[in-house]
Design an enzyme around this catalytic site. Structure first.
Site, PDB file in Angstrom:
ATOM      1  N   LYS A   1       8.975  12.296   4.270  1.00  0.00           N
ATOM      2  CA  LYS A   1       8.481  12.957   5.478  1.00  0.00           C
ATOM      3  C   LYS A   1       9.059  12.426   6.775  1.00  0.00           C
ATOM      4  O   LYS A   1       9.116  11.226   7.001  1.00  0.00           O
ATOM      5  CB  LYS A   1       6.966  12.816   5.528  1.00  0.00           C
ATOM      6  CG  LYS A   1       6.283  13.632   4.450  1.00  0.00           C
ATOM      7  CD  LYS A   1       4.794  13.546   4.626  1.00  0.00           C
ATOM      8  CE  LYS A   1       4.095  14.557   3.709  1.00  0.00           C
ATOM      9  NZ  LYS A   1       2.657  14.364   3.746  1.00  0.00           N
TER      10      LYS A   1
ATOM     11  N   GLY B   1       8.804  -0.244   1.362  1.00  0.00           N
ATOM     12  CA  GLY B   1       8.181   0.424   0.222  1.00  0.00           C
ATOM     13  C   GLY B   1       9.081   0.782  -0.945  1.00  0.00           C
ATOM     14  O   GLY B   1       9.532  -0.078  -1.700  1.00  0.00           O
TER      15      GLY B   1
ATOM     16  N   ARG C   1       7.489 -11.497  -4.779  1.00  0.00           N
ATOM     17  CA  ARG C   1       6.982 -12.157  -3.569  1.00  0.00           C
ATOM     18  C   ARG C   1       6.670 -13.640  -3.812  1.00  0.00           C
ATOM     19  O   ARG C   1       6.825 -14.467  -2.913  1.00  0.00           O
ATOM     20  CB  ARG C   1       5.748 -11.425  -3.033  1.00  0.00           C
ATOM     21  CG  ARG C   1       6.118 -10.198  -2.223  1.00  0.00           C
ATOM     22  CD  ARG C   1       4.912  -9.533  -1.604  1.00  0.00           C
ATOM     23  NE  ARG C   1       5.328  -8.505  -0.654  1.00  0.00           N
ATOM     24  CZ  ARG C   1       4.521  -7.620  -0.102  1.00  0.00           C
ATOM     25  NH1 ARG C   1       3.223  -7.634  -0.395  1.00  0.00           N
ATOM     26  NH2 ARG C   1       4.986  -6.733   0.754  1.00  0.00           N
TER      27      ARG C   1
ATOM     28  N   GLY D   1       5.350  -2.146   5.478  1.00  0.00           N
ATOM     29  CA  GLY D   1       4.983  -1.777   6.847  1.00  0.00           C
ATOM     30  C   GLY D   1       5.679  -2.617   7.912  1.00  0.00           C
ATOM     31  O   GLY D   1       6.104  -2.097   8.940  1.00  0.00           O
TER      32      GLY D   1
HETATM   33  C1  3PG Z   1       1.880  -5.691   2.254  1.00  0.00           C
HETATM   34  O1  3PG Z   1       1.602  -5.790   1.057  1.00  0.00           O
HETATM   35  O2  3PG Z   1       2.521  -4.748   2.739  1.00  0.00           O
HETATM   36  C2  3PG Z   1       1.473  -6.812   3.153  1.00  0.00           C
HETATM   37  O3  3PG Z   1       0.983  -7.880   2.419  1.00  0.00           O
HETATM   38  C3  3PG Z   1       0.445  -6.337   4.170  1.00  0.00           C
HETATM   39  O4  3PG Z   1      -0.706  -5.850   3.541  1.00  0.00           O
HETATM   40  P1  3PG Z   1      -1.674  -4.879   4.334  1.00  0.00           P
HETATM   41  O5  3PG Z   1      -0.906  -3.599   4.528  1.00  0.00           O
HETATM   42  O6  3PG Z   1      -2.912  -4.724   3.509  1.00  0.00           O
HETATM   43  O7  3PG Z   1      -1.970  -5.525   5.667  1.00  0.00           O
HETATM   44 MG    MG Z   2       1.241  -2.491   3.243  1.00  0.00          MG
END
Ligand code: 3PG
Ligand code: MG
Length: 398
Positions: free
Chosen positions: A198, A355, A38, A378
């Site tokens: 899932k 992920g 990142r 996310g």
């Molecule tokens: C992540 O690592 O997915 C993003 O930086 C968002 O982090 P968070 O899910 O704690 O908002």
């Molecule tokens: Mg996250």
């Protein structure tokens, strides 16, 4: 799509205080950053702003602290970022108030400053207007380079865009361009490969995808739920049997939308959930009652290959088997290698994210061969679900 976003091409940053939202939420163990991906991603935007004579003032969160907590300080991350940039990065102990103000006053054009974790203030996550105003005082413009935090409507990811002129940073811009090529305006036919454990976490995603893509490969534990719903005995495999009706509804929706659902046609089965557990391929009519499906079988892999060969665009999220356990990473690894090889020949645009996906592609050694790999978790999923991302929406040129 990207044409409707303001970018760094639309502003002269020289002499300006640039509040630059970056994602510095990197994995860390015992005070050391274990993966700098990142940091490398945001480096070009920071360097460009500094080289053009802007004052780069970095805003970021780290972890999910409930108020100030030394464990969640960005100080060690800023030090690691300085190494990646090959330039000094100053640090201020608070993102607002005296510490921030003083550090900014001391900046010369081209300097870089990292402010402490925005989540040390609870107002950040509430998108509190007074906190927006307080932060906005520190800058002349706001640049958002944190696609991976764009699903959060927080002060630093969204609120500031209502108070200051807002622009997409280079990483955000590249991400939006890649996503546009993948689902918004893709070259057809489009295939999606969706895996993971899932169905329950990906219902919205599957429902959105069946109306957008021409073929949808379902793998991983999720596929077992679909197989079970079709009356196939999956033995002791992970399956969400209470979601059988949901699986059937998704299949009906796919049929109505002319989207081919590609499920496994065979399975690699073991009797223990462990690395190197003895395993064997079985046809779907012969899964042993005590067996566990831990990967797609060899015929399924062939099927996925030919489906990828038929596609011009690929979107990938989630592994096809229990990829964290060798040899059950096999299906994921060979399918990823196949997609990477097609991409290299110029026949496929391939975009992956979310992920475990990046970890799986790294394991296959092909992350660098995909057209684009998102580091977002996310945010990538919410984008695949077709949901507007607040941190992106606020950048749209009005
Ligand atoms: C992540 O690592 O997915 C993003 O930086 C968002 O982090 P968070 O899910 O704690 O908002
Ligand atoms: Mg996250």
């Amino acid at each position: 799509m990207t044409n409707s976003f303001r970018t760094l091409d639309d502003v002269d940053v020289r002499g300006k205080r640039v509040l630059l939202r970056v994602d510095l939420n990197v994995p860390m163990e015992q005070g050391r950053v274990t993966d700098t991906t990142r940091l490398e991603r945001v480096a070009p935007t920071i360097t460009e702003i500094a080289d053009k004579g802007g004052k780069a003032i970095l805003l970021a969160h780290f972890g999910r602290p409930k108020g100030p907590d030394p464990k969640n300080s960005l100080r060690p991350v800023a030090a690691e970022l300085a190494k990646v940039l090959g330039k000094p990065v100053a640090f201020a102990d608070d993102c607002v108030g005296e510490p921030a103000q003083q550090a900014i006053t001391a900046m010369k054009d081209g300097d870089i400053l990292c402010l402490e974790n925005t989540r040390f203030h609870k107002e950040e996550e509430k998108n509190d207007p007074e906190f927006v105003a307080e932060l906005a005082k520190l800058g002349d413009i706001w640049v958002n380079d944190a696609f991976s935090a764009a699903h959060r409507a927080h002060v630093s990811t969204e609120g500031l865009g209502h108070k200051l002129p807002g622009y997409a940073g280079r990483t955000m811009q590249a991400e939006l361009e890649a996503l546009n090529k993948a689902l918004e305006a893709p070259t057809k036919p489009v295939i999606a490969v969706i895996g993971g454990a899932k169905v329950s976490t990906k219902i919205d995603l599957l429902e959105n995808l069946v109306s957008k893509v021409d073929a949808l490969v379902i793998g991983g534990g999720m596929a077992n739920t679909f197989l079970h719903a079709q009356g196939i005995n999956v033995g002791k495999s992970l399956a969400e049997k209470d979601l059988a009706a949901t699986a059937l509804r998704i299949m009906e929706k796919a049929e109505a939308a002319n989207c081919a659902i590609i499920l496994p046609v065979d399975a690699t089965v073991a009797f223990h959930f462990a690395a190197n557990a003895p395993s064997q391929a079985y046809g779907l009519d012969a899964i042993p009652a005590e067996g566990m499906i831990l990967d797609v079988g060899p015929q399924s892999v062939e099927r996925v290959h030919s489906a990828i060969d038929d596609a011009a665009t690929l979107v990938w999220n989630g592994p096809l088997g229990a990829f964290e356990l060798t040899p059950f990473d096999h299906g994921t690894v060979v399918a990823a290698k196949h997609a990477a090889a097609r991409t290299k020949t110029g026949k496929l645009v391939s975009v992956a994210g979310g992920g475990d996906t990046v970890a799986a592609l790294n394991q296959a050694g092909v992350a660098g061969d995909f057209t684009y790999v998102s580091t977002a978790g996310g945010a990538f999923l919410e984008w695949m679900e077709g949901k507007p991302l607040p941190g992106v929406e606020v950048l749209r040129a009005k």
